[in-house]
Write a protein that holds these residues in place. Structure first.
Motif, PDB file in Angstrom:
ATOM      1  N   LEU A 179      39.274  63.755  87.681  1.00 22.42           N
ATOM      2  CA  LEU A 179      38.256  62.887  88.300  1.00 22.42           C
ATOM      3  C   LEU A 179      38.876  61.696  89.021  1.00 22.42           C
ATOM      4  CD1 LEU A 179      35.583  62.895  85.444  1.00 22.42           C
ATOM      5  CD2 LEU A 179      35.375  63.991  87.671  1.00 22.42           C
ATOM      6  N   ASP A 180      40.051  61.259  88.536  1.00 25.78           N
ATOM      7  CA  ASP A 180      40.728  60.119  89.188  1.00 25.78           C
ATOM      8  C   ASP A 180      40.947  60.401  90.672  1.00 25.78           C
ATOM      9  OD1 ASP A 180      40.817  58.959  86.736  1.00 25.78           O
ATOM     10  OD2 ASP A 180      42.874  59.601  86.287  1.00 25.78           O
ATOM     11  N   GLN A 181      41.118  61.694  91.009  1.00 27.39           N
ATOM     12  CA  GLN A 181      41.428  62.046  92.407  1.00 27.39           C
ATOM     13  C   GLN A 181      40.195  62.429  93.218  1.00 27.39           C
ATOM     14  OE1 GLN A 181      44.207  65.334  91.897  1.00 27.39           O
ATOM     15  NE2 GLN A 181      44.970  64.223  90.115  1.00 27.39           N
ATOM     16  N   ILE A 182      39.107  62.779  92.554  1.00 28.91           N
ATOM     17  CA  ILE A 182      38.005  63.355  93.344  1.00 28.91           C
ATOM     18  C   ILE A 182      36.716  62.535  93.391  1.00 28.91           C
ATOM     19  CG2 ILE A 182      38.793  65.764  93.241  1.00 28.91           C
ATOM     20  CD1 ILE A 182      36.912  66.222  90.910  1.00 28.91           C
ATOM     21  N   VAL A 183      36.635  61.480  92.605  1.00 27.25           N
ATOM     22  CA  VAL A 183      35.447  60.613  92.742  1.00 27.25           C
ATOM     23  C   VAL A 183      35.877  59.171  92.988  1.00 27.25           C
ATOM     24  CG1 VAL A 183      33.802  61.998  91.397  1.00 27.25           C
ATOM     25  CG2 VAL A 183      35.250  60.312  90.232  1.00 27.25           C
ATOM     26  N   ASN A 184      34.902  58.385  93.378  1.00 27.45           N
ATOM     27  CA  ASN A 184      35.171  56.992  93.715  1.00 27.45           C
ATOM     28  C   ASN A 184      35.823  56.236  92.556  1.00 27.45           C
ATOM     29  OD1 ASN A 184      35.040  54.558  95.092  1.00 27.45           O
ATOM     30  ND2 ASN A 184      32.997  54.103  94.316  1.00 27.45           N
ATOM     31  N   ARG A 185      35.184  56.303  91.378  1.00 26.36           N
ATOM     32  CA  ARG A 185      35.738  55.612  90.207  1.00 26.36           C
ATOM     33  C   ARG A 185      35.557  56.460  88.960  1.00 26.36           C
ATOM     34  NH1 ARG A 185      33.792  49.541  89.617  1.00 26.36           N
ATOM     35  NH2 ARG A 185      35.554  49.401  88.210  1.00 26.36           N
ATOM     36  N   HIS A 186      36.535  56.348  88.068  1.00 23.80           N
ATOM     37  CA  HIS A 186      36.479  57.103  86.816  1.00 23.80           C
ATOM     38  C   HIS A 186      36.728  56.134  85.660  1.00 23.80           C
ATOM     39  CE1 HIS A 186      38.441  60.306  84.008  1.00 23.80           C
ATOM     40  NE2 HIS A 186      37.218  60.000  83.642  1.00 23.80           N
ATOM     41  N   HIS A 187      35.677  55.864  84.886  1.00 28.80           N
ATOM     42  CA  HIS A 187      35.827  55.006  83.697  1.00 28.80           C
ATOM     43  C   HIS A 187      36.112  55.894  82.503  1.00 28.80           C
ATOM     44  CE1 HIS A 187      33.286  51.297  85.023  1.00 28.80           C
ATOM     45  NE2 HIS A 187      34.410  51.425  85.699  1.00 28.80           N
ATOM     46  N   ILE A 188      37.057  55.441  81.668  1.00 31.88           N
ATOM     47  CA  ILE A 188      37.362  56.219  80.460  1.00 31.88           C
ATOM     48  C   ILE A 188      37.155  55.334  79.238  1.00 31.88           C
ATOM     49  CG2 ILE A 188      39.186  57.435  79.204  1.00 31.88           C
ATOM     50  CD1 ILE A 188      40.469  58.021  81.938  1.00 31.88           C
ATOM     51  N   THR A 189      36.480  55.865  78.236  1.00 33.93           N
ATOM     52  CA  THR A 189      36.388  55.148  76.956  1.00 33.93           C
ATOM     53  C   THR A 189      36.896  56.077  75.871  1.00 33.93           C
ATOM     54  OG1 THR A 189      34.419  53.965  77.701  1.00 33.93           O
ATOM     55  CG2 THR A 189      34.853  53.978  75.340  1.00 33.93           C
ATOM     56  N   ILE A 190      38.004  55.662  75.227  1.00 34.42           N
ATOM     57  CA  ILE A 190      38.515  56.450  74.103  1.00 34.42           C
ATOM     58  C   ILE A 190      38.253  55.639  72.843  1.00 34.42           C
ATOM     59  CG2 ILE A 190      40.572  57.513  73.076  1.00 34.42           C
ATOM     60  CD1 ILE A 190      41.690  57.657  75.974  1.00 34.42           C
ATOM     61  N   SER A 191      37.517  56.221  71.925  1.00 37.68           N
ATOM     62  CA  SER A 191      37.175  55.466  70.717  1.00 37.68           C
ATOM     63  C   SER A 191      36.890  56.417  69.568  1.00 37.68           C
ATOM     64  CB  SER A 191      35.937  54.599  70.999  1.00 37.68           C
ATOM     65  OG  SER A 191      35.508  53.998  69.812  1.00 37.68           O
ATOM     66  N   ASN A 192      37.259  55.975  68.360  1.00 33.69           N
ATOM     67  CA  ASN A 192      36.932  56.770  67.166  1.00 33.69           C
ATOM     68  C   ASN A 192      35.663  56.257  66.498  1.00 33.69           C
ATOM     69  OD1 ASN A 192      39.128  58.517  67.325  1.00 33.69           O
ATOM     70  ND2 ASN A 192      40.473  56.958  66.407  1.00 33.69           N
ATOM     71  N   ASP A 193      35.070  55.228  67.101  1.00 38.70           N
ATOM     72  CA  ASP A 193      33.866  54.632  66.514  1.00 38.70           C
ATOM     73  C   ASP A 193      32.622  55.344  67.064  1.00 38.70           C
ATOM     74  OD1 ASP A 193      31.795  53.105  65.681  1.00 38.70           O
ATOM     75  OD2 ASP A 193      32.467  51.232  66.605  1.00 38.70           O
ATOM     76  N   PRO A 194      31.981  56.181  66.241  1.00 40.69           N
ATOM     77  CA  PRO A 194      30.844  56.965  66.739  1.00 40.69           C
ATOM     78  C   PRO A 194      29.697  56.099  67.268  1.00 40.69           C
ATOM     79  CG  PRO A 194      31.360  57.524  64.451  1.00 40.69           C
ATOM     80  CD  PRO A 194      32.235  56.391  64.836  1.00 40.69           C
ATOM     81  N   LYS A 195      29.508  54.901  66.654  1.00 42.58           N
ATOM     82  CA  LYS A 195      28.425  54.023  67.099  1.00 42.58           C
ATOM     83  C   LYS A 195      28.674  53.538  68.519  1.00 42.58           C
ATOM     84  CE  LYS A 195      26.124  52.053  63.111  1.00 42.58           C
ATOM     85  NZ  LYS A 195      26.008  50.906  62.232  1.00 42.58           N
ATOM     86  N   ARG A 196      29.928  53.185  68.770  1.00 46.29           N
ATOM     87  CA  ARG A 196      30.293  52.667  70.096  1.00 46.29           C
ATOM     88  C   ARG A 196      30.136  53.780  71.140  1.00 46.29           C
ATOM     89  NH1 ARG A 196      35.613  51.438  72.662  1.00 46.29           N
ATOM     90  NH2 ARG A 196      35.035  50.085  74.407  1.00 46.29           N
ATOM     91  N   ILE A 197      30.622  54.975  70.772  1.00 43.26           N
ATOM     92  CA  ILE A 197      30.536  56.127  71.690  1.00 43.26           C
ATOM     93  C   ILE A 197      29.077  56.451  71.976  1.00 43.26           C
ATOM     94  CG2 ILE A 197      30.919  58.647  71.772  1.00 43.26           C
ATOM     95  CD1 ILE A 197      33.419  57.118  72.496  1.00 43.26           C
TER      96      ILE A 197
END
Ligand SMILES: [Zn+2]
Length: 306
Positions: free
Chosen positions: A224-242
């Motif tokens: 996605l970094d190459q094919i869309v305008n912006r790609h946000h990534i969230t990596i988290s082990n906290d299910p509530k946050r996800i």
């Protein structure tokens, strides 16, 4: 439209046939042989005849009803039931409601309706801020346990799910808002595997390149970094946050799974896309309930199912 109104509007087969004919007239009938757009109506053979070359075109040809022998009124009633009911139902239930003797034609009719729903929605692209995730659906025999859990196990089909999730100024929780995000259009695509290639094909067909995509950082989404305008990534082990950050995509996944497991119990993999089509079509028109019948009928006459 409720059942009483349906019966008043389509009291018999002739009224249903003429409604279909009038709608096709309105959409514009084009001669397949010479491209002319003026026709005579031949009632006895239920066909349009070109005023230029004389070529005939059946009323059903080029529509969802092509090759079907089911009466027009039955088709319209099926479209009515699909659009007027909040909950999903099986082909067996539809057969019961329509009081039709044979199961197979009803099953085919319902799948054709779901197919054109997908064709119509594939013309729209999702834009703006989009949550993207994947899920696995159990397919095939419900009594046969999948071999292994998670990504890529047999007996499960991978699905990519994308939903517009625009941040809103209004932070209050309303019916269509969660945590200050307004839910827009939804798309779901069955894929043979969750890989970068499949993610790229989803974006190619269904997502505007100027969109901002938000994912959980799985390696398949690196593309996605190459094919869309912006790609946000969230990596988290906290299910509530996800669950807060991917609120709409997770809601869509749990709702569609509830429909498939609760009503259809299990679906065979070649048809999974059709079930998802119907779910997405209805979801994308949830604020236009009163026009759903007209919209689906219009679509049914514009698209062939095959
Ligand atoms: Zn012609």
């Amino acid at each position: 439209m409720n059942l009483m109104e349906f019966n008043e509007r389509f009291p018999n087969e002739y009224s249903a046939l003429m409604s279909v004919k009038q709608l096709r007239d309105k959409q514009g009938v084009i001669c397949r042989k010479c491209g002319y757009d003026q026709h005579y109506w031949q009632q006895t053979v239920e066909s349009f005849q070109c005023k230029n070359c004389g070529a005939r075109q059946r009323l059903r040809s080029g529509t969802i009803m092509e090759q079907s022998k089911l009466p027009y009124r039955l088709w319209l009633m099926a479209i009515h039931l699909v659009t007027a009911t909040k909950k999903s139902f099986t082909a067996l239930e539809l057969q019961r409601q329509l009081g039709y003797k044979r199961y197979e034609p009803i099953w085919y009719m319902l799948h054709k309706i779901r197919t054109v729903m997908g064709k119509r929605d594939s013309e729209y692209e999702l834009t703006g801020y989009i949550e993207l995730d994947d899920a696995f659906f159990e397919v095939g025999d419900p009594h046969q346990k999948p071999n292994k859990a998670g990504r890529g196990s047999t007996g499960k089909a991978g699905v990519l799910i994308a939903v517009e999730s625009e941040p809103t100024a209004n932070q209050f929780r309303k019916k269509n808002r969660k945590e200050g995000r307004k839910c827009g259009k939804l798309t779901m695509q069955v894929v043979s595997n969750i890989t970068g290639k499949h993610v790229e094909s989803l974006v190619d067909g269904k997502i505007d390149e100027s969109a901002t995509l938000h994912t959980d950082g799985h390696k398949s989404y690196n593309i996605l970094d190459q094919i869309v305008n912006r790609h946000h990534i969230t990596i988290s082990n906290d299910p509530k946050r996800i669950s807060k950050l991917f609120t709409w995509v997770h809601t869509a996944i749990s709702n569609v799974k509830r429909v498939i497991l609760g009503i259809h119990h299990s679906v065979h993999s070649p048809y999974l896309q059709n079930y998802l089509n119907k779910f997405c079509w209805k979801f994308n028109r949830r604020y236009d309930q009163k026009n759903q019948f007209e919209r689906l009928l219009h679509t049914g006459l514009q698209y062939r199912w095959c």
